[in-house]
Design a protein around this motif. Sequence first.
Motif, PDB file in Angstrom:
ATOM      1  N   VAL A  32       0.880  -1.175   0.000  1.00 27.13           N
ATOM      2  CA  VAL A  32       0.000   0.000   0.000  1.00 27.13           C
ATOM      3  C   VAL A  32       0.913   1.218   0.000  1.00 27.13           C
ATOM      4  CG1 VAL A  32      -1.791   1.273   1.210  1.00 27.13           C
ATOM      5  CG2 VAL A  32      -1.782  -1.228   1.290  1.00 27.13           C
ATOM      6  N   THR A  33       0.799   2.051  -1.013  1.00 23.90           N
ATOM      7  CA  THR A  33       1.717   3.175  -1.175  1.00 23.90           C
ATOM      8  C   THR A  33       0.987   4.508  -1.115  1.00 23.90           C
ATOM      9  OG1 THR A  33       1.514   3.323  -3.588  1.00 23.90           O
ATOM     10  CG2 THR A  33       3.103   1.719  -2.700  1.00 23.90           C
ATOM     11  N   ALA A  34       1.778   5.570  -1.059  1.00 19.18           N
ATOM     12  CA  ALA A  34       1.213   6.924  -1.051  1.00 19.18           C
ATOM     13  C   ALA A  34       0.394   7.183  -2.308  1.00 19.18           C
ATOM     14  CB  ALA A  34       2.339   7.949  -0.915  1.00 19.18           C
ATOM     15  N   ASP A  35       0.819   6.603  -3.427  1.00 17.25           N
ATOM     16  CA  ASP A  35       0.077   6.785  -4.677  1.00 17.25           C
ATOM     17  C   ASP A  35      -1.340   6.230  -4.574  1.00 17.25           C
ATOM     18  OD1 ASP A  35       2.041   8.094  -6.172  1.00 17.25           O
ATOM     19  OD2 ASP A  35       2.981   6.211  -6.803  1.00 17.25           O
ATOM     20  N   ASP A  36      -1.553   5.197  -3.763  1.00 14.75           N
ATOM     21  CA  ASP A  36      -2.892   4.629  -3.601  1.00 14.75           C
ATOM     22  C   ASP A  36      -3.842   5.633  -2.950  1.00 14.75           C
ATOM     23  OD1 ASP A  36      -2.074   2.197  -4.706  1.00 14.75           O
ATOM     24  OD2 ASP A  36      -1.424   1.429  -2.761  1.00 14.75           O
ATOM     25  N   TYR A  37      -3.328   6.422  -2.028  1.00 15.59           N
ATOM     26  CA  TYR A  37      -4.142   7.458  -1.406  1.00 15.59           C
ATOM     27  C   TYR A  37      -4.404   8.600  -2.374  1.00 15.59           C
ATOM     28  CZ  TYR A  37      -3.545   5.142   3.082  1.00 15.59           C
ATOM     29  OH  TYR A  37      -3.583   4.232   4.103  1.00 15.59           O
TER      30      TYR A  37
ATOM     31  N   GLU B  61      -7.034  24.018   2.615  1.00 12.30           N
ATOM     32  CA  GLU B  61      -7.412  25.389   2.283  1.00 12.30           C
ATOM     33  C   GLU B  61      -7.391  26.265   3.523  1.00 12.30           C
ATOM     34  OE1 GLU B  61      -7.974  26.875  -0.471  1.00 12.30           O
ATOM     35  OE2 GLU B  61      -8.430  25.330  -1.964  1.00 12.30           O
ATOM     36  N   LYS B  62      -7.826  25.683   4.638  1.00 13.84           N
ATOM     37  CA  LYS B  62      -7.861  26.390   5.912  1.00 13.84           C
ATOM     38  C   LYS B  62      -7.780  25.357   7.024  1.00 13.84           C
ATOM     39  CE  LYS B  62     -12.905  26.408   6.226  1.00 13.84           C
ATOM     40  NZ  LYS B  62     -12.987  25.545   7.412  1.00 13.84           N
ATOM     41  N   THR B  63      -7.393  25.798   8.197  1.00 12.04           N
ATOM     42  CA  THR B  63      -7.374  24.871   9.327  1.00 12.04           C
ATOM     43  C   THR B  63      -8.785  24.374   9.589  1.00 12.04           C
ATOM     44  OG1 THR B  63      -7.545  26.753  10.833  1.00 12.04           O
ATOM     45  CG2 THR B  63      -5.346  25.877  10.413  1.00 12.04           C
ATOM     46  N   THR B  64      -8.908  23.090   9.828  1.00  9.97           N
ATOM     47  CA  THR B  64     -10.222  22.458   9.964  1.00  9.97           C
ATOM     48  C   THR B  64     -10.246  21.622  11.234  1.00  9.97           C
ATOM     49  OG1 THR B  64     -10.389  22.356   7.552  1.00  9.97           O
ATOM     50  CG2 THR B  64     -11.894  20.949   8.818  1.00  9.97           C
ATOM     51  N   PRO B  65     -11.082  21.982  12.210  1.00 14.15           N
ATOM     52  CA  PRO B  65     -11.062  21.306  13.520  1.00 14.15           C
ATOM     53  C   PRO B  65     -11.256  19.798  13.459  1.00 14.15           C
ATOM     54  CG  PRO B  65     -12.360  23.321  13.634  1.00 14.15           C
ATOM     55  CD  PRO B  65     -12.038  23.108  12.184  1.00 14.15           C
ATOM     56  N   TYR B  66     -12.062  19.328  12.510  1.00 16.41           N
ATOM     57  CA  TYR B  66     -12.403  17.911  12.480  1.00 16.41           C
ATOM     58  C   TYR B  66     -11.626  17.125  11.422  1.00 16.41           C
ATOM     59  CZ  TYR B  66     -15.281  19.546   8.574  1.00 16.41           C
ATOM     60  OH  TYR B  66     -15.713  20.130   7.407  1.00 16.41           O
ATOM     61  N   PHE B  67     -10.645  17.747  10.770  1.00 16.14           N
ATOM     62  CA  PHE B  67     -10.005  17.079   9.635  1.00 16.14           C
ATOM     63  C   PHE B  67      -9.322  15.775  10.040  1.00 16.14           C
ATOM     64  CE2 PHE B  67      -6.490  16.327   6.646  1.00 16.14           C
ATOM     65  CZ  PHE B  67      -7.239  16.178   5.479  1.00 16.14           C
ATOM     66  N   ASP B  68      -8.671  15.770  11.203  1.00 10.90           N
ATOM     67  CA  ASP B  68      -7.982  14.549  11.629  1.00 10.90           C
ATOM     68  C   ASP B  68      -8.918  13.339  11.621  1.00 10.90           C
ATOM     69  OD1 ASP B  68      -6.158  16.581  12.183  1.00 10.90           O
ATOM     70  OD2 ASP B  68      -5.389  15.579  13.968  1.00 10.90           O
ATOM     71  N   SER B  69     -10.138  13.537  12.095  1.00 14.69           N
ATOM     72  CA  SER B  69     -11.075  12.417  12.172  1.00 14.69           C
ATOM     73  C   SER B  69     -11.464  11.907  10.793  1.00 14.69           C
ATOM     74  CB  SER B  69     -12.318  12.810  12.973  1.00 14.69           C
ATOM     75  OG  SER B  69     -13.041  13.844  12.324  1.00 14.69           O
ATOM     76  N   LEU B  70     -11.454  12.779   9.781  1.00 13.01           N
ATOM     77  CA  LEU B  70     -11.771  12.329   8.428  1.00 13.01           C
ATOM     78  C   LEU B  70     -10.743  11.324   7.912  1.00 13.01           C
ATOM     79  CD1 LEU B  70     -12.861  15.668   6.673  1.00 13.01           C
ATOM     80  CD2 LEU B  70     -14.333  13.839   7.557  1.00 13.01           C
ATOM     81  N   LEU B  71      -9.524  11.410   8.410  1.00 16.03           N
ATOM     82  CA  LEU B  71      -8.468  10.510   7.946  1.00 16.03           C
ATOM     83  C   LEU B  71      -8.719   9.062   8.349  1.00 16.03           C
ATOM     84  CD1 LEU B  71      -5.347  12.767   8.646  1.00 16.03           C
ATOM     85  CD2 LEU B  71      -6.542  12.402   6.467  1.00 16.03           C
ATOM     86  N   ALA B  72      -9.703   8.846   9.221  1.00 14.28           N
ATOM     87  CA  ALA B  72     -10.091   7.485   9.611  1.00 14.28           C
ATOM     88  C   ALA B  72     -11.417   7.073   8.982  1.00 14.28           C
ATOM     89  CB  ALA B  72     -10.190   7.380  11.134  1.00 14.28           C
ATOM     90  N   PHE B  73     -11.982   7.936   8.125  1.00 12.40           N
ATOM     91  CA  PHE B  73     -13.291   7.651   7.534  1.00 12.40           C
ATOM     92  C   PHE B  73     -13.111   6.935   6.192  1.00 12.40           C
ATOM     93  CE2 PHE B  73     -17.305   8.797   5.361  1.00 12.40           C
ATOM     94  CZ  PHE B  73     -18.181   8.320   6.319  1.00 12.40           C
ATOM     95  N   PRO B  74     -13.919   5.909   5.897  1.00 11.01           N
ATOM     96  CA  PRO B  74     -13.698   5.078   4.714  1.00 11.01           C
ATOM     97  C   PRO B  74     -13.613   5.805   3.373  1.00 11.01           C
ATOM     98  CG  PRO B  74     -15.119   3.908   6.213  1.00 11.01           C
ATOM     99  CD  PRO B  74     -14.913   5.289   6.802  1.00 11.01           C
ATOM    100  N   THR B  75     -14.280   6.936   3.208  1.00 12.50           N
ATOM    101  CA  THR B  75     -14.178   7.647   1.937  1.00 12.50           C
ATOM    102  C   THR B  75     -12.743   8.091   1.660  1.00 12.50           C
ATOM    103  OG1 THR B  75     -16.420   8.465   2.345  1.00 12.50           O
ATOM    104  CG2 THR B  75     -15.216   9.503   0.558  1.00 12.50           C
ATOM    105  N   PHE B  76     -11.927   8.206   2.704  1.00 18.02           N
ATOM    106  CA  PHE B  76     -10.541   8.650   2.579  1.00 18.02           C
ATOM    107  C   PHE B  76      -9.553   7.478   2.523  1.00 18.02           C
ATOM    108  CE2 PHE B  76     -12.912  12.224   3.922  1.00 18.02           C
ATOM    109  CZ  PHE B  76     -12.230  13.365   3.540  1.00 18.02           C
ATOM    110  N   PHE B  77     -10.073   6.264   2.411  1.00 16.78           N
ATOM    111  CA  PHE B  77      -9.225   5.085   2.331  1.00 16.78           C
ATOM    112  C   PHE B  77      -8.530   5.015   0.964  1.00 16.78           C
ATOM    113  CE2 PHE B  77     -11.399   2.065   5.628  1.00 16.78           C
ATOM    114  CZ  PHE B  77     -11.184   3.025   6.611  1.00 16.78           C
ATOM    115  N   PRO B  78      -7.420   4.293   0.862  1.00 15.41           N
ATOM    116  CA  PRO B  78      -6.709   4.171  -0.420  1.00 15.41           C
ATOM    117  C   PRO B  78      -7.417   3.208  -1.361  1.00 15.41           C
ATOM    118  CG  PRO B  78      -5.672   2.763   1.195  1.00 15.41           C
ATOM    119  CD  PRO B  78      -6.749   3.532   1.938  1.00 15.41           C
ATOM    120  N   GLN B  79      -7.097   3.313  -2.637  1.00 14.49           N
ATOM    121  CA  GLN B  79      -7.512   2.337  -3.641  1.00 14.49           C
ATOM    122  C   GLN B  79      -6.305   2.010  -4.520  1.00 14.49           C
ATOM    123  OE1 GLN B  79     -11.026   3.251  -5.915  1.00 14.49           O
ATOM    124  NE2 GLN B  79     -12.318   3.455  -4.083  1.00 14.49           N
ATOM    125  N   ASN B  80      -6.173   0.740  -4.877  1.00 15.52           N
ATOM    126  CA  ASN B  80      -5.078   0.283  -5.707  1.00 15.52           C
ATOM    127  C   ASN B  80      -5.408   0.608  -7.167  1.00 15.52           C
ATOM    128  OD1 ASN B  80      -3.637  -1.704  -7.482  1.00 15.52           O
ATOM    129  ND2 ASN B  80      -2.723  -2.295  -5.525  1.00 15.52           N
TER     130      ASN B  80
END
Length: 547
Positions: A114-119, A173-192
């Motif tokens: 799983v690589t950075a390119d997948d994200y 674009e701007k600081t976002t209070p909840y952005f960290d939590s999005l990084l655990a949400f499935p829409t932000f998961f990688p795809q090969n």
Amino acid sequence: MKKLGFSMVMVTLLLAGCTSKQKENTSESTSSKAPSQEIAVVVDQEMSSMDSALATDTYSITAINNVMEGLYRLTENNELEPAGAKSLPQVSEDGLTYTIQLNEHATWSDGSPVTADDYVFAWRKAVTPETKAEYGYLFEPVKHATDILAGQLAPEELGIKAVSEHELTIELEKTTPYFDSLLAFPTFFPQNEAFVTEQGDSYGKNSENLIYNGPFTLADFDGPGTDTSWTYLKNEDYWDKDTVQLTKIDNQVVKESSTSVNLFETGQADDILLTGELAKQYKDNEAFVTIKKAGTTYLSYNQTEATFKNENMRKAISYVFDREAIVNQLLGDGSIAPTGLVPSGMSYSPTTDEDFAVEAGGNLTMNIDEAKKLWQTAQKELGITNLTLKLVAYDTDSIKKVAEYLQSSIEENLEGIKVELSVVPVSVAIEYGQSTNFDLFLFGWTADYADPSSFLELFTTDSVYNYGKYTNPKYDQFVAAAKKADLNQLEQRWDNYIQAEKTLMQDMGVSPLIQKSEARLRNPALKGIISHSAGAQFDYKYAYLEE
């Protein structure tokens, strides 16, 4: 989702060994199984998509969260735990740049890394207009995402970059209070990319057209919206496979609570959903579990037509409902009557720590006399005496009962109105919603992340989830102002969301009916299931059967 919540504004790292992560579940059950590490669970709806860029319903999001993995997983306390990432992100002093080192041991189920390119590929896909990702708007904090979604920039301009095979940078674009939590949400998961490209339009259509990087793989899944059973199997290629104890999780769709209970009582299911009389009947049983959700079930009105452009008509309908009776008599599962759209117990003022729902101070009480007066006024304003309305709902046991209650309450109290029920599978209901093919639409939303924006951004004029087409420029202005605020303007951001909620409720743009909880029966030997009130509901990575 949806799906189907439901205050986590900033998240911290939880470093612990796998033993400490096995959360003890204190619920017990009259049903038991030998600890073969195979379980069966009952769900009440089919999945709509296994493509992480397209999935929005609770069931698909939960499945993806177990067979796929993103940069982070959420603990039971909604804290970030490194998964596809090696550690928490390094965030620049201005809060606009995230640098993330990836877990070099993470692989896909075909053995490729799983690589950075997948994200990069997955994120660009989600914001490409042609993808028609309903959750594309979640990427708006990322640099250029809004313009890309609007077709004004190419997806390659998105603020995510693969610095190397295992290093990723994200620009906001701007600081976002909840952005960290999005990084655990499935829409932000990688795809090969190679696999997805090879599969083409078939990607995600069944378990053979998928590739996995999570604790489990998916088996026996024949298609979204139709298949009523599927299985999670332990992923032997998963980087942390030694932590995963369950070897098999059978999922079966059962829409009648009585059938689910029979499966549980006969030892054929280890975890089921309870509704209505059965929830009340089993309330004192040692197997009974109540799970709070940051979710609201609400009634949408088709405001493209004159009938529900009329504010008095919307309020007349809303005032005939006894929300306390709905949650206590019909459901009995721990759900409560809401005071507004944003559920209580989810988000709190950055200055006073006041609950959003308390500060917004909504009033959704039943008032039959006022409802009748408003109906009479609406009749005069619309020039009508009789009215037939189409009420669309999806076909779970509990939602059907609520829909029938709404039908009878309207017909019994507002003389001259007839309500026709259309109860359909959730995938069909969503299609009706997207095309505004209804007069009344009974729908539910569970927060994707624990912040008021997860609800209030649903009803701006341009929102794809604004199925009833509610519109008020003042509401749009409040939400837009809140979205523009940064970490130095948290109080201002909060106040704008409070005013947006008040505006929506004063207009009765939608009518909240239920703040959700779930009642379940769970095998007492089944431990370690992590439940989330927001985002993916269940995580089975640390679950196990106790001897």
